[in-house]
Design an enzyme around this catalytic site. Structure first.
Site, PDB file in Angstrom:
ATOM      1  N   GLU A  43       4.615  -5.687   8.429  1.00  0.00           N
ATOM      2  CA  GLU A  43       3.235  -5.539   7.926  1.00  0.00           C
ATOM      3  C   GLU A  43       2.703  -6.842   7.334  1.00  0.00           C
ATOM      4  O   GLU A  43       1.494  -7.049   7.254  1.00  0.00           O
ATOM      5  CB  GLU A  43       3.179  -4.449   6.837  1.00  0.00           C
ATOM      6  CG  GLU A  43       3.365  -3.038   7.381  1.00  0.00           C
ATOM      7  CD  GLU A  43       3.339  -1.962   6.297  1.00  0.00           C
ATOM      8  OE1 GLU A  43       3.121  -0.796   6.638  1.00  0.00           O
ATOM      9  OE2 GLU A  43       3.537  -2.271   5.100  1.00  0.00           O
ATOM     10  N   HIS A  84      10.485  -4.263   3.285  1.00  0.00           N
ATOM     11  CA  HIS A  84      10.893  -2.852   3.294  1.00  0.00           C
ATOM     12  C   HIS A  84      11.337  -2.445   4.688  1.00  0.00           C
ATOM     13  O   HIS A  84      10.839  -2.945   5.685  1.00  0.00           O
ATOM     14  CB  HIS A  84       9.835  -1.904   2.733  1.00  0.00           C
ATOM     15  CG  HIS A  84       8.503  -1.810   3.433  1.00  0.00           C
ATOM     16  ND1 HIS A  84       7.717  -2.886   3.759  1.00  0.00           N
ATOM     17  CD2 HIS A  84       7.790  -0.707   3.840  1.00  0.00           C
ATOM     18  CE1 HIS A  84       6.585  -2.465   4.309  1.00  0.00           C
ATOM     19  NE2 HIS A  84       6.617  -1.148   4.385  1.00  0.00           N
ATOM     20  N   HIS A 100       0.843  -1.211   0.000  1.00  0.00           N
ATOM     21  CA  HIS A 100       0.000   0.000   0.000  1.00  0.00           C
ATOM     22  C   HIS A 100       0.872   1.253   0.000  1.00  0.00           C
ATOM     23  O   HIS A 100       0.487   2.281   0.569  1.00  0.00           O
ATOM     24  CB  HIS A 100      -0.941  -0.023   1.219  1.00  0.00           C
ATOM     25  CG  HIS A 100      -0.224  -0.213   2.527  1.00  0.00           C
ATOM     26  ND1 HIS A 100      -0.682  -1.044   3.519  1.00  0.00           N
ATOM     27  CD2 HIS A 100       0.936   0.309   2.993  1.00  0.00           C
ATOM     28  CE1 HIS A 100       0.159  -1.008   4.542  1.00  0.00           C
ATOM     29  NE2 HIS A 100       1.151  -0.180   4.245  1.00  0.00           N
ATOM     30  N   HIS A 154      -0.946   4.012  10.028  1.00  0.00           N
ATOM     31  CA  HIS A 154       0.441   4.465  10.184  1.00  0.00           C
ATOM     32  C   HIS A 154       0.468   5.741  11.018  1.00  0.00           C
ATOM     33  O   HIS A 154       0.749   6.821  10.488  1.00  0.00           O
ATOM     34  CB  HIS A 154       1.072   4.730   8.821  1.00  0.00           C
ATOM     35  CG  HIS A 154       1.045   3.558   7.884  1.00  0.00           C
ATOM     36  ND1 HIS A 154      -0.079   3.155   7.204  1.00  0.00           N
ATOM     37  CD2 HIS A 154       2.022   2.703   7.511  1.00  0.00           C
ATOM     38  CE1 HIS A 154       0.205   2.107   6.456  1.00  0.00           C
ATOM     39  NE2 HIS A 154       1.476   1.802   6.615  1.00  0.00           N
TER      40      HIS A 154
HETATM   41  C1  DHB Z   1       6.475   3.029   2.094  1.00  0.00           C
HETATM   42  C2  DHB Z   1       5.839   1.791   2.265  1.00  0.00           C
HETATM   43  C3  DHB Z   1       4.843   1.648   3.225  1.00  0.00           C
HETATM   44  O1  DHB Z   1       4.182   0.475   3.459  1.00  0.00           O
HETATM   45  C4  DHB Z   1       4.432   2.738   3.983  1.00  0.00           C
HETATM   46  O2  DHB Z   1       3.443   2.555   4.877  1.00  0.00           O
HETATM   47  C5  DHB Z   1       5.054   3.970   3.842  1.00  0.00           C
HETATM   48  C6  DHB Z   1       6.075   4.109   2.887  1.00  0.00           C
HETATM   49  C7  DHB Z   1       7.534   3.217   1.069  1.00  0.00           C
HETATM   50  O3  DHB Z   1       7.990   2.239   0.473  1.00  0.00           O
HETATM   51  O4  DHB Z   1       7.935   4.374   0.830  1.00  0.00           O
HETATM   52 FE    FE Z   2       2.836   0.606   5.263  1.00  0.00          FE
END
Ligand code: DHB
Ligand code: FE
Length: 436
Positions: free
Chosen positions: A390, A343, A158, A205
């Site tokens: 996540e 990530h 997302h 978030h």
């Molecule tokens: C990014 C990915 C995420 O799941 C999020 O909540 C905020 C930023 C990103 O890859 O920049």
């Molecule tokens: Fe996220």
């Protein structure tokens, strides 16, 4: 298949549950307004005018103007909320309680002084033909021909930059083209297979919830949810229409299934929820409407401790049991889980991507979800980055599928993997339950 509500048969008693709360939502919020002295003054000066400022039903308005607490309870009021009205009228809790019994104030007070009302004759167990309810059973098989059918589950990141790329018209740029190419199949599929409702699992978030409140599992039982302003201004997409009847049904069943959900009627929704809708349904302008209703389910993965993969999977199973008990209109239900894949958005290790681990995760999600529930948090964070956690959310959607209840294995309709979108590995999948 009615929900287990034996408490609604207790004589002279109304239990305030998710269904009552839905019915009495505005009445109870109206009652809360009396915590402000200026509202009490305005109400007492002109009760009818004040009552008419609120979106109450005619029956609720009448009950308030008659100061009939039994009628207010029947219309969904709860005594702790309603007591704020009583207090405004100068009534004590004893006067309020007594007013609902048909006794005079003096007779009620005397009864209490003499030891209170005896339970004999006013218990459920004193009624003819009563048998004690079975302790809550947890179905391990699915309901054949259930009116609410989980047709497919969908998994996607997302990433906010994906939403921004759509909002700013950048999807044709080569960088973004590679990301969106993985959703062309999905968008065509979604047009042919538009659900009535999506149960959309995501994580907030630090948007609707901050350090003042950290609920682990939040189920949205409200009618609508505005799009949040996360600091860049709200995304130019429509707000979300909820499904209070189905959501409160799910809440009732899932909490009886031993999950302590937090129920929320009013909250804003952030990129975790809106970006997946944009990815799957394409551009929908701020004056448009999403093609289905959405029940938000937010999971805390911001502040530890966060729920385990096992717990998320079990929550998915509890949601499926709830759906199987639905006796309302026939519904095509999809469950989407969002977030991930690998990530890390922080510290010297930011930018971590682990394609091997991500793909092993997808393989296990397809063929071995139970085995996947054994993977500890440390594994997610160590291998897929701090924000890769996540991915525990994905076990919720997987737990709702037929094969977890003795049905057939899902088909893998679509599987896509691409690095990167912003800081994140894009893993995206659609799994469908067998059609017969
Ligand atoms: C990014 C990915 C995420 O799941 C999020 O909540 C905020 C930023 C990103 O890859 O920049
Ligand atoms: Fe996220």
């Amino acid at each position: 298949m009615a929900l287990d509500k034996p408490y609604q048969d207790i004589p002279g008693t109304i239990i305030f549950d998710a269904e009552q709360a839905r019915k009495g939502y505005h009445l109870n919020q109206f009652s809360m307004s009396f915590m402000k002295p200026e509202n009490r003054e305005r109400y007492l000066a002109d009760r009818e005018a004040y009552v008419n400022e609120w979106p109450l039903t005619d029956a609720q308005k009448k009950a308030v103007l008659d100061m009939d607490l039994n009628a207010m309870m029947a219309e969904g009021g709860n005594i702790y909320f309603l007591s704020k009205i009583g207090a405004t009228h100068g009534l004590s809790f004893q006067q309020m309680a007594g007013s609902m019994t048909g006794m005079s104030e003096a007779a009620y007070r005397d009864m209490m002084v003499s030891g209170g009302r005896r339970p004999e004759g006013v218990r459920l167990k004193d009624l003819d033909g009563w048998t004690p309810p079975e302790p809550g059973e947890k179905a391990e098989t699915m309901r054949p021909n259930a009116p609410a059918r989980v047709t497919s589950t969908l998994y996607t990141p997302h990433v906010p930059a994906i939403g921004a790329a759509m909002d700013l018209g950048k999807t044709e740029e080569p960088y973004w083209q590679k990301v969106f190419s993985g959703y062309e199949w999905t968008r065509a599929w979604a047009k042919e297979n538009t659900p009535d409702v999506v149960i959309l699992v995501y994580n907030d978030h630090a948007t609707a919830f901050d350090s003042s409140l950290i609920p682990t599992f939040v189920l949205g039982t409200g009618a609508e949810y505005p799009v949040a302003d996360e600091g860049y201004g709200p995304r130019p997409v429509p707000g979300i229409k909820g499904y209070p009847e189905l959501a409160s049904h799910i809440a009732q069943s899932v909490i009886q299934d031993d999950f302590d959900l937090t129920l929320v009627n009013e909250m804003v929704v952030d990129h975790g929820l809106t970006v997946p809708l944009s990815l799957v349904f394409g551009d929908v302008g701020v004056d448009g409407e999403w093609p289905c209703r959405v029940i938000p389910l937010a999971v805390n993965v911001v502040q530890y401790p966060v729920p385990s993969g096992r717990r998320c999977y079990e929550l998915g199973k509890a949601i499926r049991r709830a759906l199987d008990k639905w006796d309302g209109p026939e519904l095509n239900v999809q469950v989407w889980s969002t977030g991930g894949m690998s990530h890390q958005l922080q510290g010297p290790r930011a930018g971590l991507i682990n394609a091997e681990w991500d793909n092993a995760f997808l393989d296990h999600l397809i063929a071995d979800p139970e085995g996947l529930t054994e993977w500890p948090h440390l594994e997610y964070v160590d291998e897929a980055g701090s924000e890769g956690i996540e991915l525990v959310d994905w076990l919720i959607a997987r737990g709702t599928m037929d094969d977890q209840f003795g049905g057939g294995a899902p088909t893998v309709d679509h599987r896509f993997y691409h690095v990167p979108a912003s800081n994140t590995a894009v893993g995206h999948m659609v799994l469908s339950n067998p059609t017969d």
